[in-house]
Design a protein around this motif. Sequence first.
Motif, short mmCIF file in Angstrom:
data_model
loop_
_atom_site.label_atom_id
_atom_site.label_comp_id
_atom_site.label_asym_id
_atom_site.label_seq_id
_atom_site.Cartn_x
_atom_site.Cartn_y
_atom_site.Cartn_z
N LEU A 12 40.48 -37.22 11.52
CA LEU A 12 39.55 -38.34 11.66
C LEU A 12 40.05 -39.33 12.70
O LEU A 12 39.26 -39.83 13.52
CB LEU A 12 39.36 -39.03 10.31
N LYS A 13 41.34 -39.60 12.71
CA LYS A 13 41.89 -40.53 13.69
C LYS A 13 41.81 -39.96 15.11
O LYS A 13 41.51 -40.69 16.07
CB LYS A 13 43.34 -40.87 13.33
N ILE A 14 42.04 -38.66 15.25
CA ILE A 14 41.91 -38.01 16.56
C ILE A 14 40.47 -38.10 17.04
O ILE A 14 40.20 -38.39 18.22
CB ILE A 14 42.36 -36.53 16.48
N ALA A 15 39.53 -37.87 16.14
CA ALA A 15 38.11 -37.93 16.50
C ALA A 15 37.71 -39.34 16.92
O ALA A 15 36.89 -39.52 17.83
CB ALA A 15 37.25 -37.46 15.33
N GLU A 16 38.28 -40.35 16.28
CA GLU A 16 37.96 -41.74 16.61
C GLU A 16 38.52 -42.14 17.97
O GLU A 16 37.85 -42.80 18.77
CB GLU A 16 38.53 -42.68 15.54
N VAL A 34 51.47 -34.46 14.98
CA VAL A 34 50.01 -34.56 14.95
C VAL A 34 49.38 -33.28 15.51
O VAL A 34 48.40 -32.76 14.97
CB VAL A 34 49.54 -35.79 15.75
N SER A 35 49.96 -32.75 16.59
CA SER A 35 49.43 -31.52 17.20
C SER A 35 49.51 -30.35 16.22
O SER A 35 48.58 -29.54 16.12
CB SER A 35 50.22 -31.18 18.47
N ILE A 36 50.62 -30.25 15.48
CA ILE A 36 50.77 -29.17 14.50
C ILE A 36 49.74 -29.29 13.39
O ILE A 36 49.11 -28.30 12.98
CB ILE A 36 52.20 -29.19 13.91
N GLN A 37 49.52 -30.52 12.89
CA GLN A 37 48.54 -30.72 11.83
C GLN A 37 47.12 -30.41 12.31
O GLN A 37 46.31 -29.85 11.57
CB GLN A 37 48.63 -32.15 11.29
N LEU A 38 46.84 -30.77 13.57
CA LEU A 38 45.52 -30.45 14.13
C LEU A 38 45.34 -28.94 14.21
O LEU A 38 44.27 -28.41 13.87
CB LEU A 38 45.37 -31.08 15.52
N LYS A 39 46.37 -28.21 14.66
CA LYS A 39 46.28 -26.75 14.76
C LYS A 39 46.10 -26.13 13.38
O LYS A 39 45.24 -25.23 13.19
CB LYS A 39 47.54 -26.19 15.42
N ASN A 40 46.87 -26.60 12.40
CA ASN A 40 46.75 -26.05 11.05
C ASN A 40 45.35 -26.31 10.47
O ASN A 40 44.81 -25.47 9.75
CB ASN A 40 47.81 -26.66 10.14
#
Length: 307
Positions: A12-16, A34-40
């Motif tokens: 959600l924070k990345i999208a904002e 953050v990149s790892i969590q987005l990929k997962n």
Amino acid sequence: MNYTLHQLHIFLKIAELKSITKAAETLHLTQPAVSIQLKNFQDQFPIPLTEVVGRQLYVTDFGLEIATAAEKILNEVHAINYKTLAYKGQLSGRLKISTVSTGKYVMPYFLSGFMKQNEGVDLIMDVTNKTRVVESLELNTVDFALVSVLPKKLKVNKITLMQNKLYFIASNNLEIRKGMSRKKIFEELPLIYREQGSATRNAMETFIANNNFSVRKTIELTSNEAVKQAVLSGLGCSIMPLIGIRNELRNKELQILTVKGLPIVTAWNLIWLKSKKLSPPAVAYLEYLNKEKERVIDEKFAWVDTI
């Protein structure tokens, strides 16, 4: 699917913010984390949530729908937590405040005691320029806004917190020719402005117009801190709120130059829409301010009157 609330929050924070780097900074995480969590998170969907064009990250239409759903889920989780605290007899909920950038030197001191007294209240404070502050109030996305100039088009209630004084300042290393008038200093040195939409910018322009000053050269910067650093470096002079330069004056890095008609004196006002149905935390915060405002001023801002 086994995505976590943590992943929803990060996405959600990345999208904002449309940026992994900015999301990491806001969430106080490392960029790789953050990149790892987005990929997962992405691996659990057969359709892309984001795409990179050039060096810019974009959220896909599907990603925007997932972000909307994530926000709803997280809001429900917050609601559950708040209800739990309410059953335990604690004040709970979110307090949302938008403040103009110079307000960051003021607002935390009027919040600290309240937040310590009410651990069940979550604070969300956005620091931006006057135009966006008024927009957030108009769109009803915040409980309160801190401004020095009241918006003309909105019907608002207010509580005045304290005075806001703006002075003409320069680097302490500035060499002033003997006999050079303050008017000449004002007109001959580069003048550093805030961006359009800033209340400080409006105050400067009004002062210049009322005194028929002619400005030789201007520099425009987009934050109060950037203006201060530019003045410290010797790029030029500016009219700035006293509240943001206390340490620099104390350390003799900046000086106040006397100019007729200054300081400009306004006031910091906490405002809210007259039509706003205030939440329990918002009501409690107003009660706190009415009771504790003068104490905060005496303890934290008495130095303002000694300049």
